[in-house]
Enzyme design. Structure first.
Site, PDB file in Angstrom:
ATOM      1  CG  HIS A 128      -1.992   1.176   0.855  1.00  0.00           C
ATOM      2  ND1 HIS A 128      -2.956   1.128  -0.117  1.00  0.00           N
ATOM      3  CD2 HIS A 128      -2.032   2.430   1.337  1.00  0.00           C
ATOM      4  CE1 HIS A 128      -3.569   2.292  -0.191  1.00  0.00           C
ATOM      5  NE2 HIS A 128      -3.020   3.112   0.681  1.00  0.00           N
ATOM      6  CE1 TYR A 173      -1.715   8.130   0.249  1.00  0.00           C
ATOM      7  CE2 TYR A 173      -1.726   5.778   0.707  1.00  0.00           C
ATOM      8  CZ  TYR A 173      -2.396   6.976   0.630  1.00  0.00           C
ATOM      9  OH  TYR A 173      -3.721   7.039   0.905  1.00  0.00           O
ATOM     10  CG  HIS A 227      -9.109   2.297  -7.101  1.00  0.00           C
ATOM     11  ND1 HIS A 227      -9.476   3.564  -6.739  1.00  0.00           N
ATOM     12  CD2 HIS A 227      -8.037   1.986  -6.353  1.00  0.00           C
ATOM     13  CE1 HIS A 227      -8.656   3.998  -5.792  1.00  0.00           C
ATOM     14  NE2 HIS A 227      -7.766   3.054  -5.544  1.00  0.00           N
ATOM     15  CG  PHE A 228      -4.827  -0.386  -9.972  1.00  0.00           C
ATOM     16  CD1 PHE A 228      -4.278  -0.570 -11.219  1.00  0.00           C
ATOM     17  CD2 PHE A 228      -5.284  -1.489  -9.269  1.00  0.00           C
ATOM     18  CE1 PHE A 228      -4.204  -1.827 -11.773  1.00  0.00           C
ATOM     19  CE2 PHE A 228      -5.219  -2.754  -9.820  1.00  0.00           C
ATOM     20  CZ  PHE A 228      -4.684  -2.926 -11.080  1.00  0.00           C
ATOM     21  CG  HIS A 229      -5.917   0.929 -15.244  1.00  0.00           C
ATOM     22  ND1 HIS A 229      -6.014  -0.325 -14.704  1.00  0.00           N
ATOM     23  CD2 HIS A 229      -4.924   0.847 -16.181  1.00  0.00           C
ATOM     24  CE1 HIS A 229      -5.132  -1.137 -15.288  1.00  0.00           C
ATOM     25  NE2 HIS A 229      -4.460  -0.447 -16.175  1.00  0.00           N
ATOM     26  NE  ARG A 255      -6.860  -7.110  -9.427  1.00  0.00           N
ATOM     27  CZ  ARG A 255      -6.082  -6.585  -8.455  1.00  0.00           C
ATOM     28  NH1 ARG A 255      -6.459  -6.608  -7.193  1.00  0.00           N
ATOM     29  NH2 ARG A 255      -4.943  -6.021  -8.762  1.00  0.00           N
ATOM     30  NE  ARG A 256      -3.880  -9.645  -9.635  1.00  0.00           N
ATOM     31  CZ  ARG A 256      -3.403  -9.605  -8.416  1.00  0.00           C
ATOM     32  NH1 ARG A 256      -3.890 -10.394  -7.490  1.00  0.00           N
ATOM     33  NH2 ARG A 256      -2.443  -8.792  -8.110  1.00  0.00           N
TER      34      ARG A 256
END
Lengths: 156, 554
Positions: B229, B233, B380-382, B445-446
């Site tokens: 995580h 950041y 989300h992370f895209h 996903r994946r």
């Protein structure tokens, strides 16, 4: 350190909302029992799953009126048992472990979604209120044929 | 973009340091190109549009895409960017020893990357970028990862050394904001990577060589997410540096508050590490109490995020009003929309609003069950790393490369950059939008192309996969445009561009000294980590959980 008045107001509103939200999460988890699944600590030797009860005999067992326990194993690339059938309105308590690598266990259209980690036993319960064919799929990559890993529950 | 009179006032960028920066940026964009090709192919396979030739597998592409985009592109770019700012603000050039450390770090990282990617592409490490045990990759894949991490440590130590030297030779002076933020970013990185280093060195390498037979799977996952995580950041903080320090200068304004910016970075340092369990909410082996503790700590990051949002928009508004803008939103009009150095990072900021909201959902104790391991998370992370962070990094590239190579950003490249930004946003709207929606329906996903034997739910996901593929193609055009622009910038006309470094407003409050007391913040950070992790870790190690043998299942 002096903080600008508008900044103080902005942060005060934000932080208040934050704590209200965390309070809601905490109360629903610890007072109402809506916790994330799989918190229990049940250990099993992952190389001896097939010899260890109850996983030596995976399957669906009635434990009460419209209540079932589903003992399941996850492996590359499938689940045992292969198919299950239950009447509408049944509550199923899933007890699942892995024989090899890490797998997922999710039923689309429900909130059943958990990780199956070798050496650990995962638990989740769900009440099936609508008839239909429910897919159980692996949503954690487990190898070359990961996309074939599935089983079904038929609710009649 | 610089008038002749100003040239004499501009501090030229040290050309030796410039080479170090350029080397990092170039590797980053090579990774972006290869990772982009893998990404394009993935969306096409997943939607059933193409079938890969027998020797290439979906999961090899997925592993390469994840490693190259999320680790290689970001880490190289960040080190290049932070070194440039540190060189510029802390004495105008890197000390000889720091310069050597920078190149040593670069060398180790590159050796590790080449080794790791070679293992992935030859099918010896199709373990995805999370490399969850007991999937067992070649030991050389893990050694590659270790080299990458150790290389980044050495670069970080170089950065600390330069900062310490500057403090010693400038006693009593407030350190430049950019350098301060760079130090916080790398402090966080050093503390966070201890987790993955422990996992790789103590657990994975001995086990994959066969020196030990079994591995403690829960422990390895926990060590991974202790790092996994904070990693996000590590991507975000350099983007924040651009938003806080660079953007005010580019729009012709001032930094809202130096002290507030420093405080928000310290809060990020404290609350970015003890939160890994929110990635493990759906796992056995961790009690719900400790999961909840880490959920609470996760949400504390809302505070520096709100501070950042306030500061940025305060800067925009004050600047707009100084230029004579009227009304509640008149300041929006006077922002330099036609300057890619502003436009690309601004689109990143804007998209960070829905992206952050999605993150709150992911981390929400119970709500996580709806989205865990579905395509929602991928969506989300895209939005976060692949849009907010990536667009900010692209925006930085447009001034950083000219500054460090002694060239100029031509009007044509600027325009091409604006189009590239729009292409990126359009592609991401289709791809990430479709991912978010279909994720809510439970699509995993994946997972390569599958209809789950024509199961009804799974069949309904197909149209969304097609939208994902369309978005993927548009994004790939965006990658190509960016790569073309990077090459064009390296061949741009010679000239001098200023390093766009913002200054704090005159009215801003003085910065309190305690924000510079590193010992306090490191100690507090360590205490929080010990609080959040000690008991669950002891539980994982001491209980006699039988270990797992390795499996190669691809």
């Amino acid at each position: 350190m002096q903080i600008h008045k508008l900044e103080k107001i902005w942060l005060a509103i934000g932080i208040t909302m934050l704590f209200v939200f965390l309070g809601v999460l905490g109360v629903s988890a610890f007072a109402m029992g809506v916790k994330p699944p799989s918190e229990h600590h049940h250990r099993i030797d992952p190389s001896k799953v097939q010899e260890t009860a109850p996983f030596n005999n995976p399957g669906l067992r009635p434990i009460g009126n419209l209540e079932y326990e589903a003992v399941m194993t996850a492996f590359t690339f499938g689940y045992a048992p292969d198919k299950m059938e239950i009447p509408v309105g049944s509550t199923v308590h899933f007890t699942v472990t892995s024989q090899d690598v890490v797998h997922g266990f999710a039923i689309p259209g429900t909130n059943v979604n958990m990780m199956i980690v070798p050496g650990e036993i995962s638990h989740v319960s769900h009440t099936f209120t609508k008839p239909g064919e429910y897919l159980i799929l692996c949503n954690e990559y487990c190898g070359g044929a990961h996309e074939f890993m599935k089983t079904t529950i038929i609710v009649k | 973009m610089t008038t002749k009179q100003n040239i004499t006032l501009i501090q030229r960028f040290d050309s030796k340091d410039g080479k170090l920066v350029v080397a990092h940026i170039l590797v980053a964009f090579i990774a972006l190109l290869i990772g982009g090709i893998a990404g394009l192919l993935q969306t096409m396979v997943k939607s059933g549009t193409i079938k890969l030739p027998y020797s290439i597998g979906y999961y090899e592409l997925l592993t390469a895409h994840g490693v190259l985009m999320a680790i290689v592109f970001t880490t190289y770019f960040i080190i290049g960017f932070l070194y440039s700012g540190v060189s510029y603000t802390l004495g105008g050039k890197l000390l000889p020893v720091v310069h050597r450390m920078g190149w040593t770090g670069f060398g180790l990282m590159t050796a590790g990357t080449v080794l790791g990617v070679a293992m992935v592409l030859t099918g010896k490490a199709s373990v995805l970028y999370t490399f969850y045990a007991p999937l067992k990759a070649s030991p050389y894949f893990y050694i590659g990862l270790a080299l990458l991490v150790v290389g980044s440590w050495i670069s970080g130590w170089g950065l600390f050394y330069q900062y310490k030297y500057w403090k010693k030779t400038n006693p009593g002076k407030l350190s430049p904001l950019f350098a301060y933020m760079a130090v916080v970013t790398f402090l966080m990185w050093q503390i966070a990577t201890i987790g993955v280093a422990a996992e790789v060195l103590i657990q994975l390498i001995p086990w994959s060589f066969g020196w030990v037979e079994t591995i403690n799977v829960m422990l390895s996952r926990t060590l991974f997410w202790y790092f996994g995580h904070p990693l996000v950041y590590f991507w975000l903080m350099p983007a924040y540096i651009c938003w806080y320090v660079i953007i005010p200068k580019i729009i012709g304004g001032k930094i809202y508050s130096d002290a507030l910016a420093r405080l928000s970075f310290i809060l990020l340092l404290l609350f970015s590490i003890p939160v890994g369990f929110h990635h493990q909410l759906m796992e056995p082996g961790i009690s719900s109490f400790w999961k909840y503790v880490q959920v609470v700590l996760t949400f504390m990051v809302v505070i520096p995020s709100l501070m950042t949002a306030f500061s940025l928009f305060a800067t925009f508004e004050i600047n707009g009003r100084a230029k004579g803008a009227k009304g509640l939103f008149g300041w929006v009009k006077v922002l330099p929309w036609k300057d890619v150095r502003f436009f690309a990072p601004f689109m990143g900021m804007l998209i960070f609003i829905p992206a952050g909201a999605g993150g709150l959902i992911n981390a929400s104790n119970q709500m996580n069950a709806v989205v865990h391991n579905t395509l929602w998370v991928t969506g989300h992370f895209h939005l976060t790393v692949a849009t907010s962070v990536a667009l900010t990094f692209f925006g930085i590239t447009y001034w950083l490369l000219p500054v460090v190579t002694g060239r100029i950003l031509t009007l044509r490249m600027n325009k091409w950059g604006i189009i590239q930004t729009i292409v990126w946003c359009v592609g991401m709207f289709f791809m990430s939008g479709a991912m978010h929606l279909v994720g809510l329906f439970g699509a995993p996903r994946r997972t390569a192309f599958t209809t789950y034997e024509n199961q009804a739910d799974a069949a309904n996901w197909m149209p969304y996969y097609v939208f994902m593929a369309i978005g993927g193609m548009v994004l790939f055009i965006g990658v190509l445009m960016m790569v073309v622009n990077v090459v064009a910038m390296l061949r741009a006309p010679k000239g001098v561009e200023a390093y766009p470094l913002g200054e704090a407003m005159e009215s801003a409050e003085a910065t309190p000294v305690y924000l510079d007391r590193w010992r306090i913040w490191i100690a507090l950070s360590v205490l929080l980590i010990l609080f959040a992790y000690t008991i669950p870790l002891i539980d994982m190690i001491s209980s006699s959980v039988p270990g797992s043998k390795g499996f190669i299942t691809w």
